[in-house]
Design a protein around this motif. Structure first.
Motif, PDB file in Angstrom:
ATOM      1  N   ILE B 168       0.888  -1.171   0.000  1.00 45.09           N
ATOM      2  CA  ILE B 168       0.000   0.000   0.000  1.00 45.09           C
ATOM      3  C   ILE B 168       0.913   1.204   0.000  1.00 45.09           C
ATOM      4  CG2 ILE B 168      -1.712   1.342   1.249  1.00 45.09           C
ATOM      5  CD1 ILE B 168      -2.706  -1.124   2.546  1.00 45.09           C
ATOM      6  N   GLY B 169       0.888   1.977  -1.078  1.00 42.73           N
ATOM      7  CA  GLY B 169       1.810   3.109  -1.199  1.00 42.73           C
ATOM      8  C   GLY B 169       3.234   2.589  -1.100  1.00 42.73           C
ATOM      9  N   SER B 170       3.949   3.060  -0.079  1.00 40.57           N
ATOM     10  CA  SER B 170       5.330   2.606   0.046  1.00 40.57           C
ATOM     11  C   SER B 170       5.455   1.471   1.057  1.00 40.57           C
ATOM     12  CB  SER B 170       6.224   3.785   0.473  1.00 40.57           C
ATOM     13  OG  SER B 170       5.765   4.268   1.718  1.00 40.57           O
ATOM     14  N   PHE B 171       4.312   1.139   1.706  1.00 39.62           N
ATOM     15  CA  PHE B 171       4.366   0.079   2.711  1.00 39.62           C
ATOM     16  C   PHE B 171       4.238  -1.305   2.064  1.00 39.62           C
ATOM     17  CE2 PHE B 171       2.303  -2.833   5.696  1.00 39.62           C
ATOM     18  CZ  PHE B 171       3.222  -2.788   6.734  1.00 39.62           C
ATOM     19  N   VAL B 172       5.193  -2.160   2.365  1.00 41.58           N
ATOM     20  CA  VAL B 172       5.168  -3.520   1.824  1.00 41.58           C
ATOM     21  C   VAL B 172       4.808  -4.485   2.945  1.00 41.58           C
ATOM     22  CG1 VAL B 172       6.453  -5.245   0.534  1.00 41.58           C
ATOM     23  CG2 VAL B 172       7.055  -2.838   0.310  1.00 41.58           C
ATOM     24  N   PHE B 173       3.915  -5.430   2.637  1.00 40.24           N
ATOM     25  CA  PHE B 173       3.511  -6.419   3.642  1.00 40.24           C
ATOM     26  C   PHE B 173       4.589  -7.487   3.766  1.00 40.24           C
ATOM     27  CE2 PHE B 173      -0.445  -4.356   2.939  1.00 40.24           C
ATOM     28  CZ  PHE B 173      -1.196  -4.554   4.081  1.00 40.24           C
ATOM     29  N   SER B 175       6.749  -8.093   6.521  1.00 37.12           N
ATOM     30  CA  SER B 175       6.938  -8.765   7.809  1.00 37.12           C
ATOM     31  C   SER B 175       5.839  -9.798   8.033  1.00 37.12           C
ATOM     32  CB  SER B 175       6.912  -7.736   8.935  1.00 37.12           C
ATOM     33  OG  SER B 175       5.596  -7.235   9.066  1.00 37.12           O
ATOM     34  N   GLU B 176       6.137 -10.761   8.883  1.00 35.27           N
ATOM     35  CA  GLU B 176       5.162 -11.796   9.214  1.00 35.27           C
ATOM     36  C   GLU B 176       3.912 -11.165   9.820  1.00 35.27           C
ATOM     37  OE1 GLU B 176       5.280 -14.939   8.591  1.00 35.27           O
ATOM     38  OE2 GLU B 176       7.335 -15.138   7.880  1.00 35.27           O
ATOM     39  N   LYS B 177       4.139 -10.190  10.680  1.00 35.99           N
ATOM     40  CA  LYS B 177       3.029  -9.568  11.393  1.00 35.99           C
ATOM     41  C   LYS B 177       2.061  -8.889  10.428  1.00 35.99           C
ATOM     42  CE  LYS B 177       4.872  -8.558  15.982  1.00 35.99           C
ATOM     43  NZ  LYS B 177       6.250  -9.078  15.870  1.00 35.99           N
ATOM     44  N   SER B 178       2.600  -8.124   9.487  1.00 36.50           N
ATOM     45  CA  SER B 178       1.720  -7.385   8.586  1.00 36.50           C
ATOM     46  C   SER B 178       0.905  -8.356   7.737  1.00 36.50           C
ATOM     47  CB  SER B 178       2.539  -6.449   7.702  1.00 36.50           C
ATOM     48  OG  SER B 178       3.460  -7.193   6.942  1.00 36.50           O
ATOM     49  N   TYR B 179       1.562  -9.436   7.283  1.00 31.95           N
ATOM     50  CA  TYR B 179       0.812 -10.386   6.453  1.00 31.95           C
ATOM     51  C   TYR B 179      -0.225 -11.126   7.271  1.00 31.95           C
ATOM     52  CZ  TYR B 179       0.168 -12.619   1.973  1.00 31.95           C
ATOM     53  OH  TYR B 179      -0.357 -12.991   0.784  1.00 31.95           O
ATOM     54  N   TYR B 180       0.084 -11.340   8.554  1.00 34.95           N
ATOM     55  CA  TYR B 180      -0.892 -11.956   9.444  1.00 34.95           C
ATOM     56  C   TYR B 180      -2.154 -11.111   9.502  1.00 34.95           C
ATOM     57  CZ  TYR B 180      -3.209 -13.269  13.795  1.00 34.95           C
ATOM     58  OH  TYR B 180      -4.134 -13.621  14.716  1.00 34.95           O
ATOM     59  N   TYR B 181      -1.978  -9.797   9.660  1.00 35.65           N
ATOM     60  CA  TYR B 181      -3.150  -8.928   9.759  1.00 35.65           C
ATOM     61  C   TYR B 181      -3.955  -8.923   8.469  1.00 35.65           C
ATOM     62  CZ  TYR B 181      -1.900  -7.270  14.312  1.00 35.65           C
ATOM     63  OH  TYR B 181      -1.634  -7.222  15.649  1.00 35.65           O
ATOM     64  N   LEU B 182      -3.254  -8.936   7.344  1.00 39.34           N
ATOM     65  CA  LEU B 182      -3.944  -8.997   6.054  1.00 39.34           C
ATOM     66  C   LEU B 182      -4.818 -10.261   5.992  1.00 39.34           C
ATOM     67  CD1 LEU B 182      -4.314  -7.994   3.150  1.00 39.34           C
ATOM     68  CD2 LEU B 182      -2.310  -9.313   2.513  1.00 39.34           C
ATOM     69  N   THR B 183      -4.206 -11.414   6.317  1.00 38.94           N
ATOM     70  CA  THR B 183      -4.941 -12.684   6.306  1.00 38.94           C
ATOM     71  C   THR B 183      -6.099 -12.641   7.277  1.00 38.94           C
ATOM     72  OG1 THR B 183      -2.833 -13.735   5.889  1.00 38.94           O
ATOM     73  CG2 THR B 183      -4.658 -15.177   6.448  1.00 38.94           C
ATOM     74  N   PHE B 184      -5.821 -12.079   8.460  1.00 39.69           N
ATOM     75  CA  PHE B 184      -6.809 -12.034   9.527  1.00 39.69           C
ATOM     76  C   PHE B 184      -8.065 -11.280   9.082  1.00 39.69           C
ATOM     77  CE2 PHE B 184      -8.378  -9.921  13.454  1.00 39.69           C
ATOM     78  CZ  PHE B 184      -8.768 -11.066  14.115  1.00 39.69           C
ATOM     79  N   VAL B 185      -7.849 -10.131   8.445  1.00 37.42           N
ATOM     80  CA  VAL B 185      -8.994  -9.326   8.001  1.00 37.42           C
ATOM     81  C   VAL B 185      -9.788 -10.085   6.940  1.00 37.42           C
ATOM     82  CG1 VAL B 185      -9.653  -7.235   6.757  1.00 37.42           C
ATOM     83  CG2 VAL B 185      -7.977  -7.115   8.594  1.00 37.42           C
ATOM     84  N   ILE B 186      -9.091 -10.708   5.996  1.00 40.86           N
ATOM     85  CA  ILE B 186      -9.803 -11.424   4.933  1.00 40.86           C
ATOM     86  C   ILE B 186     -10.542 -12.633   5.507  1.00 40.86           C
ATOM     87  CG2 ILE B 186      -9.532 -12.691   2.764  1.00 40.86           C
ATOM     88  CD1 ILE B 186      -7.295 -10.809   2.055  1.00 40.86           C
ATOM     89  N   LEU B 187      -9.917 -13.317   6.455  1.00 40.95           N
ATOM     90  CA  LEU B 187     -10.593 -14.447   7.092  1.00 40.95           C
ATOM     91  C   LEU B 187     -11.850 -13.982   7.823  1.00 40.95           C
ATOM     92  CD1 LEU B 187     -10.806 -17.375   7.968  1.00 40.95           C
ATOM     93  CD2 LEU B 187      -9.257 -16.891   9.849  1.00 40.95           C
ATOM     94  N   LEU B 188     -11.720 -12.836   8.496  1.00 43.11           N
ATOM     95  CA  LEU B 188     -12.859 -12.278   9.231  1.00 43.11           C
ATOM     96  C   LEU B 188     -14.017 -11.989   8.266  1.00 43.11           C
ATOM     97  CD1 LEU B 188     -12.910 -11.708  12.259  1.00 43.11           C
ATOM     98  CD2 LEU B 188     -12.608  -9.291  11.728  1.00 43.11           C
ATOM     99  N   LEU B 189     -13.687 -11.357   7.145  1.00 45.08           N
ATOM    100  CA  LEU B 189     -14.720 -11.025   6.163  1.00 45.08           C
ATOM    101  C   LEU B 189     -15.343 -12.303   5.599  1.00 45.08           C
ATOM    102  CD1 LEU B 189     -13.031  -8.075   4.222  1.00 45.08           C
ATOM    103  CD2 LEU B 189     -14.828  -7.972   5.944  1.00 45.08           C
ATOM    104  N   THR B 190     -14.489 -13.284   5.281  1.00 43.30           N
ATOM    105  CA  THR B 190     -14.984 -14.556   4.748  1.00 43.30           C
ATOM    106  C   THR B 190     -15.949 -15.208   5.725  1.00 43.30           C
ATOM    107  OG1 THR B 190     -12.848 -14.857   3.697  1.00 43.30           O
ATOM    108  CG2 THR B 190     -14.269 -16.778   3.798  1.00 43.30           C
TER     109      THR B 190
END
Lengths: 256, 353
Positions: B168-173, B175-190
């Motif tokens: 997102i912009g200059s932020f790259v996912f 780290s493990e933590k950032s990718y965890y949150y990405l997965t977490f949000v998508i899992l929540l929505l699913t």
């Protein structure tokens, strides 16, 4: 003109003739009974009307339009509902969900709207829940509303089966032996429900039943099938005195 | 003292909306909220290795929910999940590396492409039931893998493709933590989407098709439409999971999507509970973590029993099979049912009569 007309209907499975050139008419708002000995083709007839079987010959008209080639779910949309002889409920779902499924074609919520459960979808669910509650109230199913259908007693399951068909708010209700396997008390209850459906909702009913007392008391008209042929049609009084009916049920020597 | 597990007391619903909520009891809603909060906070305390495992569980859970929609709720067995994961992963890989699309467009698009492919392979389901349909989906698995490994110019053949982490912009996912949150949000929505789906019209129709297809037809459900629709939705989530997995491991290659992956996903929903959304999540975590736990146990024991490692190295498959058999025999409804049994026990605790 009747709400349902069956014209020269034949149904053959290979060499077996299940229905042979059957014609009759069901008038709007009546209780019409189909009777006959075992294997006479009564359930096959209902299967043709609800679209599970494709007739080999003949035509079925519902409110004047041919439904002979329509798929089962299209006929439901037109307002034909059915309760099965062998209970065909969804056993893992609650009574409520089974009845809500009965309203499937009256609802619109699609996949996305349902998944989001927002605004319209939610409003629709609530609205139809209200309609379903009316059916629950009508059939006195309040106490088992949230119980999985598979765990209910036979008599109650039969009632839910009728309820699911009723939830559609049908114009034509097909009841395939709604009282089979019930004791007298349950039969009386069911008969009362059928009369109430007929009187309060003005639904046309096609009834298959083996209990002659019930059939004679409830029906406006009766058609008698034997070996796939229509052997008699008339009011209960006419049927009771018809020699061919007596012959079919009791054998030749009893016929007057 | 009031039994802390009794929650139904004094809960009255005064309108249908309240009665039709997913979690009807205020205290349960708070509990769910608290659990979600715990999962959101847990990467702060855990090591990268653990967070990585959790991410894998989350991705598997999204795929397992997808498969459960098809197999658990609609009753259509599919052995093609592995390949559908591959379709998702490869679509996202091709779109991001060759066409330069961003992950945020490519991932939903990957889901959509997988959904369409899934629906296509779902068409035979009108005629085929049970085991026969399973074989037809097996064909999907074989055909898709064949195409992936032979269509070199697009898929890179057996070597596969290398992907980038989303940005997102200059932020790259990264780290493990950032990718965890990405997965977490998508899992929540699913999860929320699926829970809602099965309390409304379409989801109920899916269950009707599973339980009694003839009755379903007579009450007005178009069997063909709903079976294909089930394949569509299910494959969409599997495709999204595939895309997430691809961007997480940063590589897609044909051997990552073999039939054993399909079997693993089937095991997840079997162990978790067929026809249960939360069961899919439990099962996904169980099957993902099992080899890890097994390895830890072996490591622990190898100090005292030096010969053990050699024997236990090949034990993964045996334990895997054993667990599935045990579940089928003792609790066919899976972890979800076990959890419900525990809750039911405590509902009446300490006087269980």
């Amino acid at each position: 003109m009747g709400i349902l007309q069956v014209k020269n209907l034949s149904l053959r499975f290979g060499g077996v003739v299940a229905l042979d050139n059957v014609s009759f008419e069901v008038k709007e708002g009546e209780i019409f009974s189909l009777i006959g000995p075992n294997g006479a083709g009564k359930t096959s007839m209902l299967n043709c009307i609800s679209g599970l079987y494709k007739p080999s010959d003949g035509e079925i008209l519902f409110k004047g339009a041919s439904i002979t080639r329509l798929k089962p779910h299209r006929r439901t949309v037109l307002g034909i509902a059915r309760a099965f002889q062998n209970i065909e409920l969804f056993p893992h779902l609650s009574v409520l969900d089974n009845l809500m499924l009965g309203r499937h074609v009256r609802m619109k919520t699609g996949l996305l709207a349902g998944g989001l459960y927002w605004g319209k979808a939610q409003k629709e669910e609530v609205e139809h829940r209200r309609k379903v509650e009316e059916v629950i109230d009508f059939l006195e199913l309040e106490h088992v509303r949230n119980v999985p259908v598979g765990t209910l007693s036979y008599g109650l399951q039969k009632r839910v089966e009728v309820g699911r068909a009723l939830a559609l708010e049908p114009e034509l209700l097909l009841l395939d032996e709604p009282m089979a396997g019930m004791n007298n008390e349950e039969k009386e209850d069911m008969a009362r429900y059928i009369i109430d459906i007929h009187e309060e909702k003005k639904t046309t009913i096609i009834l298959i039943e083996h209990d002659m007392g019930v059939v004679m008391d409830l029906s406006n008209h009766i058609a008698v099938l034997d070996f796939g042929k229509l052997i008699a049609y008339g009011t209960p009084q006419e049927i009771q005195t018809n020699p061919r009916v007596i012959e079919a049920y009791l054998g030749e020597e009893h016929a007057v | 003292m009031r039994n802390p597990f009794v929650m139904q007391c004094g809960e009255f619903h005064v309108n249908y909306r309240q009665d039709m909520a997913i979690w009807k009891i205020a205290r349960v809603r708070w509990r769910i909220f608290f659990i979600v909060l715990c999962f959101a906070a847990f990467p702060m305390l855990a090591t990268d290795y653990i967070v990585g495992l959790a991410t894998l569980c989350g991705i598997a859970a999204i795929g397992a929910i997808g498969l459960n929609i098809l197999t658990g709720f609609t009753g259509q067995i599919s052995i093609g999940v592995g390949a559908f994961l591959g379709v998702g992963g490869y679509t996202s890989a091709i779109l991001t590396t060759k066409l330069g699309l961003s992950f945020w467009l490519a991932a939903p698009f990957a889901g959509l492409v997988t959904a369409i492919v899934g629906a296509l392979f779902g068409i035979p389901s009108l005629r085929l039931k049970g085991l026969y349909l399973a074989i037809a989906t097996l064909a999907a698995q074989v055909i898709i893998l064949f195409v992936i490994s032979r269509w070199d110019s697009v898929t890179g053949g057996t070597a596969g493709l290398v992907l980038n982490r989303p940005t997102i912009g200059s932020f790259v996912f990264m780290s493990e933590k950032s990718y965890y949150y990405l997965t977490f949000v998508i899992l929540l929505l699913t999860t929320i989407f699926s829970l809602n789906l099965f309390r409304t019209r379409v989801g109920r129709a899916f269950i009707a098709v599973r339980d009694r297809d003839i009755a379903a037809e007579v009450i007005g459900i178009d069997l063909f439409k709903y079976k294909v629709l089930a394949f569509f939705v299910s494959s969409f989530f599997v495709g999204v999971a595939g895309a997430l997995l691809g961007h997480y491991t940063m590589i897609v290659s044909p051997e990552l999507y073999s039939i054993s992956v399909s079997i693993e996903y089937l095991a997840m929903i079997l162990v978790g509970g067929l026809g249960s959304i939360f069961g899919s999540i439990y099962g996904a975590a169980f099957i993902t973590l099992m080899p890890v736990v097994l390895r830890e146990v072996v490591n622990l024991l190898s100090g005292t029993f030096p010969g053990l490692e050699g024997i236990l190295v090949g034990m993964k498959e045996v334990v895997f099979g054993l667990i599935i058999i045990l579940f089928l025999v003792y609790e066919p409804e899976g972890l979800d049912k076990i959890w419900r049994n525990i809750k039911d026990y405590f509902r009446l605790w300490p006087f269980s009569y």
